[in-house]
Design a protein around this motif. Structure first.
Motif, short mmCIF file in Angstrom:
data_model
loop_
_atom_site.label_atom_id
_atom_site.label_comp_id
_atom_site.label_asym_id
_atom_site.label_seq_id
_atom_site.Cartn_x
_atom_site.Cartn_y
_atom_site.Cartn_z
N ARG A 1 2.27 1.74 -3.40
CA ARG A 1 1.21 2.22 -4.30
C ARG A 1 0.97 3.72 -4.09
O ARG A 1 0.86 4.47 -5.06
CB ARG A 1 -0.08 1.46 -4.03
CG ARG A 1 -1.24 1.88 -4.95
CD ARG A 1 -2.58 1.60 -4.32
NE ARG A 1 -2.78 2.32 -3.06
CZ ARG A 1 -3.87 2.24 -2.32
NH1 ARG A 1 -4.85 1.45 -2.70
NH2 ARG A 1 -3.97 2.94 -1.19
N ASP A 2 0.89 4.14 -2.84
CA ASP A 2 0.63 5.54 -2.54
C ASP A 2 1.78 6.44 -2.99
O ASP A 2 1.58 7.63 -3.25
CB ASP A 2 0.37 5.73 -1.05
CG ASP A 2 -0.94 5.11 -0.60
OD1 ASP A 2 -1.74 4.71 -1.47
OD2 ASP A 2 -1.16 5.02 0.63
N VAL B 1 0.84 -1.20 0.00
CA VAL B 1 0.00 0.00 0.00
C VAL B 1 0.88 1.25 0.00
O VAL B 1 0.59 2.23 -0.70
CB VAL B 1 -0.95 0.00 1.21
CG1 VAL B 1 -1.77 1.30 1.25
CG2 VAL B 1 -1.89 -1.20 1.15
N TRP C 1 -7.38 -8.61 4.99
CA TRP C 1 -6.96 -7.59 4.03
C TRP C 1 -6.80 -8.13 2.62
O TRP C 1 -6.57 -7.36 1.67
CB TRP C 1 -5.64 -6.94 4.48
CG TRP C 1 -4.59 -7.93 4.90
CD1 TRP C 1 -4.29 -8.32 6.18
CD2 TRP C 1 -3.73 -8.69 4.04
NE1 TRP C 1 -3.28 -9.26 6.16
CE2 TRP C 1 -2.92 -9.50 4.87
CE3 TRP C 1 -3.55 -8.76 2.66
CZ2 TRP C 1 -1.96 -10.38 4.36
CZ3 TRP C 1 -2.59 -9.63 2.14
CH2 TRP C 1 -1.81 -10.42 2.99
N LEU D 1 2.63 -6.96 -2.55
CA LEU D 1 1.29 -7.52 -2.39
C LEU D 1 1.26 -8.99 -2.80
O LEU D 1 0.60 -9.82 -2.13
CB LEU D 1 0.28 -6.71 -3.20
CG LEU D 1 0.04 -5.28 -2.73
CD1 LEU D 1 -0.77 -4.50 -3.76
CD2 LEU D 1 -0.66 -5.26 -1.37
N MET E 1 -6.40 -4.25 -5.39
CA MET E 1 -5.31 -3.34 -5.72
C MET E 1 -4.46 -3.90 -6.84
O MET E 1 -4.07 -3.18 -7.77
CB MET E 1 -4.46 -3.08 -4.49
CG MET E 1 -4.96 -1.95 -3.60
SD MET E 1 -3.76 -1.53 -2.31
CE MET E 1 -4.20 -2.72 -1.06
N ALA F 1 4.92 -2.12 -5.48
CA ALA F 1 3.66 -2.42 -4.80
C ALA F 1 3.18 -3.81 -5.17
O ALA F 1 2.77 -4.59 -4.30
CB ALA F 1 2.61 -1.37 -5.17
N ASP G 1 -8.78 -6.64 -0.38
CA ASP G 1 -8.25 -5.33 -0.78
C ASP G 1 -6.97 -5.49 -1.59
O ASP G 1 -6.75 -4.76 -2.57
CB ASP G 1 -7.97 -4.47 0.45
CG ASP G 1 -9.24 -4.01 1.14
OD1 ASP G 1 -10.29 -3.93 0.47
OD2 ASP G 1 -9.18 -3.74 2.36
N ALA G 2 -6.13 -6.44 -1.19
CA ALA G 2 -4.87 -6.67 -1.92
C ALA G 2 -5.14 -7.16 -3.33
O ALA G 2 -4.52 -6.71 -4.30
CB ALA G 2 -4.01 -7.67 -1.16
#
Length: 213
Positions: free
Chosen positions: A78-79, A75, A102, A90, A109, A86, A105-106
């Motif tokens: 990614r940000d 994350v 999580w 992940l 993403m 990223a 979400d992974a």
């Protein structure tokens, strides 16, 4: 002082007292992420992973915690607009714990990140990951998704089946397998998979739309 700012102070103090604590470093990285500081989160997250890598060699490896740390690292990258780093973090996290809270979400993403990366390079990385661990359900799912995007429908269907056979029950897996089954003209398989996806997410309008096609 904000609660997360206070946590940063306390965790830095804890690390000073116990420099070998991967837990404090991982929590520190998480606190920085909550504060919107992915740049500051990188160092403690990477340090935490370095420590747990040493513990892996001594058979005392906290797998689940390392997986979550890798998720946070992904994350952060990614940000910071580092899609390749990223993706790699992940993918490694999901390889350790594909059923974590999580994990959805992974997966989401990664599907977005893959659209920004070179597909052939990403496919080669996933191929290498599966050579190293041929029983990784997350890697089969991710490779299947990528191959579907590349038009390799038969290979995608095979990878989704392999992911399922290894224990993956991610509802997006059923939806993706349903989509490629449709493209292969296997309407009964498609319908069964979309119905399975709806069992996990009954309000998903996209799944209902697939069934209506």
């Amino acid at each position: 002082m904000d609660g997360y700012e206070a946590a940063v102070v306390a965790l830095n103090e804890a690390i000073t007292l116990d420099p070998g604590s991967w837990v404090s470093r991982s929590y520190l990285g998480a606190a920085y992420m909550k504060l919107g500081r992915p740049d500051a989160a990188l160092e403690p997250l990477l340090d935490s992973l370095d420590i747990t890598a040493d513990e892996k060699a001594s058979r005392n490896w906290p797998t689940v915690q390392s997986a979550e740390t890798l998720f946070l690292l992904g994350v952060a990258h990614r940000d910071l607009e580092r899609p390749k780093q990223a993706a790699m973090a992940l993918e490694r996290g999901l390889g350790l714990d594909y059923s974590a809270s999580w994990a959805p979400d992974a997966f989401a993403m990664l599907r977005n990140i893959y659209a920004r990366l070179d597909r052939d390079e990403t496919l080669e990385r996933l191929n290498q990951a599966l050579q190293g661990d041929p029983d990784d359900p997350a890697a089969y799912y991710l490779r299947g998704h990528l191959q579907a995007e590349m038009g390799l429908i038969v290979q995608a269907f095979e990878d989704f089946n392999r992911s399922w056979s290894l224990g993956s029950r991610e509802h997006e897996l059923f939806a993706a397998r349903g989509q490629v089954a449709q493209l292969l003209g296997r309407q009964d398989d498609a319908r069964n998979n979309f119905n399975q996806a709806l069992k996990w997410d009954r309000q998903n309008a996209r799944y209902h739309a697939y069934l209506a096609d």
